[in-house]
Design an enzyme around this catalytic site. Structure first.
Site, mmCIF file in Angstrom:
data_model
loop_
_atom_site.group_PDB
_atom_site.id
_atom_site.type_symbol
_atom_site.label_atom_id
_atom_site.label_comp_id
_atom_site.label_asym_id
_atom_site.label_seq_id
_atom_site.Cartn_x
_atom_site.Cartn_y
_atom_site.Cartn_z
ATOM 1 N N CYS A 66 36.023 10.456 -7.441
ATOM 2 C CA CYS A 66 35.847 10.011 -8.830
ATOM 3 C C CYS A 66 34.698 9.011 -8.914
ATOM 4 C CB CYS A 66 37.142 9.386 -9.343
ATOM 5 S SG CYS A 66 37.027 8.886 -11.072
ATOM 6 N N CYS A 70 37.504 1.870 -10.281
ATOM 7 C CA CYS A 70 38.769 1.154 -10.501
ATOM 8 C C CYS A 70 39.264 0.573 -9.165
ATOM 9 C CB CYS A 70 39.810 2.102 -11.085
ATOM 10 S SG CYS A 70 39.155 3.094 -12.448
ATOM 11 N N CYS A 73 42.265 2.054 -7.156
ATOM 12 C CA CYS A 73 42.480 3.496 -7.038
ATOM 13 C C CYS A 73 41.912 4.123 -5.765
ATOM 14 C CB CYS A 73 41.904 4.201 -8.257
ATOM 15 S SG CYS A 73 42.290 5.964 -8.242
ATOM 16 N N CYS A 110 53.423 16.296 -15.535
ATOM 17 C CA CYS A 110 52.209 15.525 -15.819
ATOM 18 C C CYS A 110 51.128 15.891 -14.818
ATOM 19 C CB CYS A 110 52.475 14.035 -15.682
ATOM 20 S SG CYS A 110 53.875 13.479 -16.638
ATOM 21 N N CYS A 141 52.027 16.885 -20.025
ATOM 22 C CA CYS A 141 51.207 15.674 -20.158
ATOM 23 C C CYS A 141 50.003 15.862 -19.244
ATOM 24 C CB CYS A 141 52.007 14.451 -19.717
ATOM 25 S SG CYS A 141 51.055 12.908 -19.793
ATOM 26 N N CYS A 201 50.747 8.414 -24.109
ATOM 27 C CA CYS A 201 51.395 7.776 -22.954
ATOM 28 C C CYS A 201 50.405 6.731 -22.474
ATOM 29 C CB CYS A 201 51.661 8.824 -21.875
ATOM 30 S SG CYS A 201 52.231 8.102 -20.315
ATOM 31 N N ARG A 273 58.550 3.607 -18.838
ATOM 32 C CA ARG A 273 58.687 4.300 -17.549
ATOM 33 C C ARG A 273 58.475 3.361 -16.372
ATOM 34 N NH1 ARG A 273 55.158 8.526 -17.939
ATOM 35 N NH2 ARG A 273 56.771 9.441 -19.220
HETATM 36 N N1 SAM Z 1 41.105 9.383 -14.017
HETATM 37 C C1 SAM Z 1 42.008 9.293 -15.073
HETATM 38 C C2 SAM Z 1 42.162 7.873 -15.597
HETATM 39 O O1 SAM Z 1 41.822 6.932 -14.906
HETATM 40 O O2 SAM Z 1 42.646 7.739 -16.715
HETATM 41 C C3 SAM Z 1 43.396 9.832 -14.745
HETATM 42 C C4 SAM Z 1 43.974 9.583 -13.377
HETATM 43 S S1 SAM Z 1 44.265 7.880 -12.931
HETATM 44 C C5 SAM Z 1 44.693 7.998 -11.237
HETATM 45 C C6 SAM Z 1 45.792 7.506 -13.810
HETATM 46 C C7 SAM Z 1 46.384 6.145 -13.668
HETATM 47 O O3 SAM Z 1 46.952 5.970 -12.395
HETATM 48 C C8 SAM Z 1 45.478 4.952 -13.811
HETATM 49 O O4 SAM Z 1 45.177 4.632 -15.124
HETATM 50 C C9 SAM Z 1 46.328 3.851 -13.195
HETATM 51 O O5 SAM Z 1 47.113 3.231 -14.190
HETATM 52 C C10 SAM Z 1 47.226 4.603 -12.224
HETATM 53 N N2 SAM Z 1 46.966 4.218 -10.818
HETATM 54 C C11 SAM Z 1 45.928 4.612 -10.059
HETATM 55 N N3 SAM Z 1 45.989 4.057 -8.841
HETATM 56 C C12 SAM Z 1 47.096 3.288 -8.813
HETATM 57 C C13 SAM Z 1 47.688 2.442 -7.837
HETATM 58 N N4 SAM Z 1 47.150 2.288 -6.639
HETATM 59 N N5 SAM Z 1 48.834 1.810 -8.161
HETATM 60 C C14 SAM Z 1 49.394 1.967 -9.375
HETATM 61 N N6 SAM Z 1 48.869 2.738 -10.347
HETATM 62 C C15 SAM Z 1 47.730 3.392 -10.076
HETATM 63 FE FE1 SF4 Z 2 38.934 7.659 -11.265
HETATM 64 FE FE2 SF4 Z 2 41.068 6.570 -10.163
HETATM 65 FE FE3 SF4 Z 2 39.736 5.226 -11.995
HETATM 66 FE FE4 SF4 Z 2 41.154 7.423 -12.717
HETATM 67 S S1 SF4 Z 2 41.975 5.492 -11.924
HETATM 68 S S2 SF4 Z 2 39.083 6.863 -13.358
HETATM 69 S S3 SF4 Z 2 40.905 8.637 -10.863
HETATM 70 S S4 SF4 Z 2 38.945 5.842 -9.984
#
Ligand code: SAM
Ligand code: SF4
Ligand code: DTB
Length: 334
Positions: A66, A70, A73, A110, A141, A201, A273
């Protein structure tokens, strides 16, 4: 004379509020723990069957690489978190996973994609997935990142039930965690999804080193939207080796439970949730989260890339607590 009030004497539940002030929500967080839980559980019982938990299963339909940064992530291309990238899955693979989730008792499926934003051609395949999952009798979802108006309209026409797009934290703390997009980008996509008539959501992550006020402001942001999100995922950060947030001081579990309770009080009809992080929570901690008003979980051995409790462990806990799975609707009619 009956011990119960006549139906027309039952006091109406107060109208949903969208004007919460910082000092009011700070005061809720500061309540004695037992008073806070009592208040949250009382409100919970006005709107939901208190012994019912909605279960959603997750599948990563496109994994890793990606372009966003973030800090929490493992799927960001910027960090080496040991996630093997995978292209968008074939529809048949997704439907097999959905069938398995349904068999295990999930009512919502989802599908998550590690994209900053999808390409138009990706939306075609995602719509096929949505239609296939709906044909199994499950709610759908997806979480795909930022959307254009046209993509949102197409997802709605394709029959999508929910779009997940988290605000994750307060606006102030957001730029400490993510630099490749703004809070306003997030709000814009949420507004598109809401206007298109797709259920929202939207929640966040706690345990990222944020302050008490950051958690308070996140919940105010959600509760003061013109309509409350139908689902509010509260994630405890899953710390993954290789991500910048690895090694963050863990949050006091009682503050996590307080966050659930305040979410329940502010958004009485939403599904709150208990989301990521359950794998490192005891059964007793999760029980307190349910008592505080959580009434939904992610169910299945995996979240997107990290572990979730085994389904047998969840079913055993539900049995011990007398909880039942079900109920996909927003809240029961007043
Ligand atoms: N890329 C899209 C986005 O960021 O909206 C969808 C996938 S992203 C992985 C979805 C959500 O997963 C993020 O908004 C975050 O809230 C959650 N998430 C990702 N990594 C996480 C982590 N290590 N611990 C808890 N929640 C996490
Ligand atoms: Fe990409 Fe992870 Fe951020 Fe979603 S949460 S935008 S998958 S880096
Ligand atoms: C949400 O709020 N939590 C889920 C879902 N929405 C998409 C994702 C949690 C991801 C946890 C880290 C991982 O497994 O990669």
């Amino acid at each position: 004379m009956s011990a119960y009030p006549a139906p027309n004497r039952i006091p109406a539940a107060p109208a949903l509020r969208h004007d919460w002030r910082l000092d009011e929500v700070q005061a809720l967080f500061a309540l004695p723990f037992l008073d806070l839980i009592y208040q949250a559980q009382t409100i919970h019982r006005e709107h939901f069957d208190p012994n019912e938990v909605q279960v959603s299963s997750l599948l990563s339909i496109k994994t890793g690489s990606c372009s966003e940064d973030c800090g929490y992530c493992p799927q960001s291309a910027r960090y080496d978190a040991g996630v093997a990238p995978e292209a968008l899955m074939p529809v048949e693979t997704v439907l097999l996973a959905a069938q398995k989730a349904k068999k295990e008792g999930a009512s919502r499926f989802c599908m998550g994609a590690a994209w900053r934003r999808p390409k138009d051609k990706d939306i075609d395949r995602v719509i096929e997935m949505v239609q296939g999952v709906k044909a199994l009798g499950m709610e759908t979802c997806v979480t795909l990142g930022m959307l254009t108006d046209e993509q949102t309209a197409r997802l709605k026409e394709g029959g999508l039930d929910y779009y997940n797009h988290n605000l994750d934290t307060s606006e102030e703390y957001y730029s400490e965690i993510i630099t490749t997009r703004t809070y306003q980008d997030r709000l814009d996509t949420l507004e598109r999804v809401r206007s298109a008539g797709i259920n929202v959501c939207c929640g966040g992550i706690v345990g990222m080193g944020e302050s008490d006020d950051d958690r308070t402001k996140l919940l105010i942001e959600l509760a003061n939207m013109p309509k409350h999100p139908e689902s509010v995922p509260i994630n405890m950060l899953v710390q993954v080796e290789g991500t910048p947030l690895m090694g963050t001081a863990p949050l006091d579990p009682l503050i996590f439970i307080r966050t659930i309770a305040v979410a329940r009080i502010l958004m009485p009809k939403s599904r709150v949730r208990l989301s990521a992080g359950r794998n490192s929570m005891s059964d007793e901690m999760q029980t307190l989260c349910f008592l505080a008003g959580a009434n939904s979980i992610f169910y299945g051995d995996k979240l997107l890339t990290t572990e979730n409790p085994m389904t047998l462990r969840d079913r055993t806990l539900f049995e011990r607590l007398g909880l039942h799975m079900g109920g996909s609707s927003y809240a029961r009619p007043a």
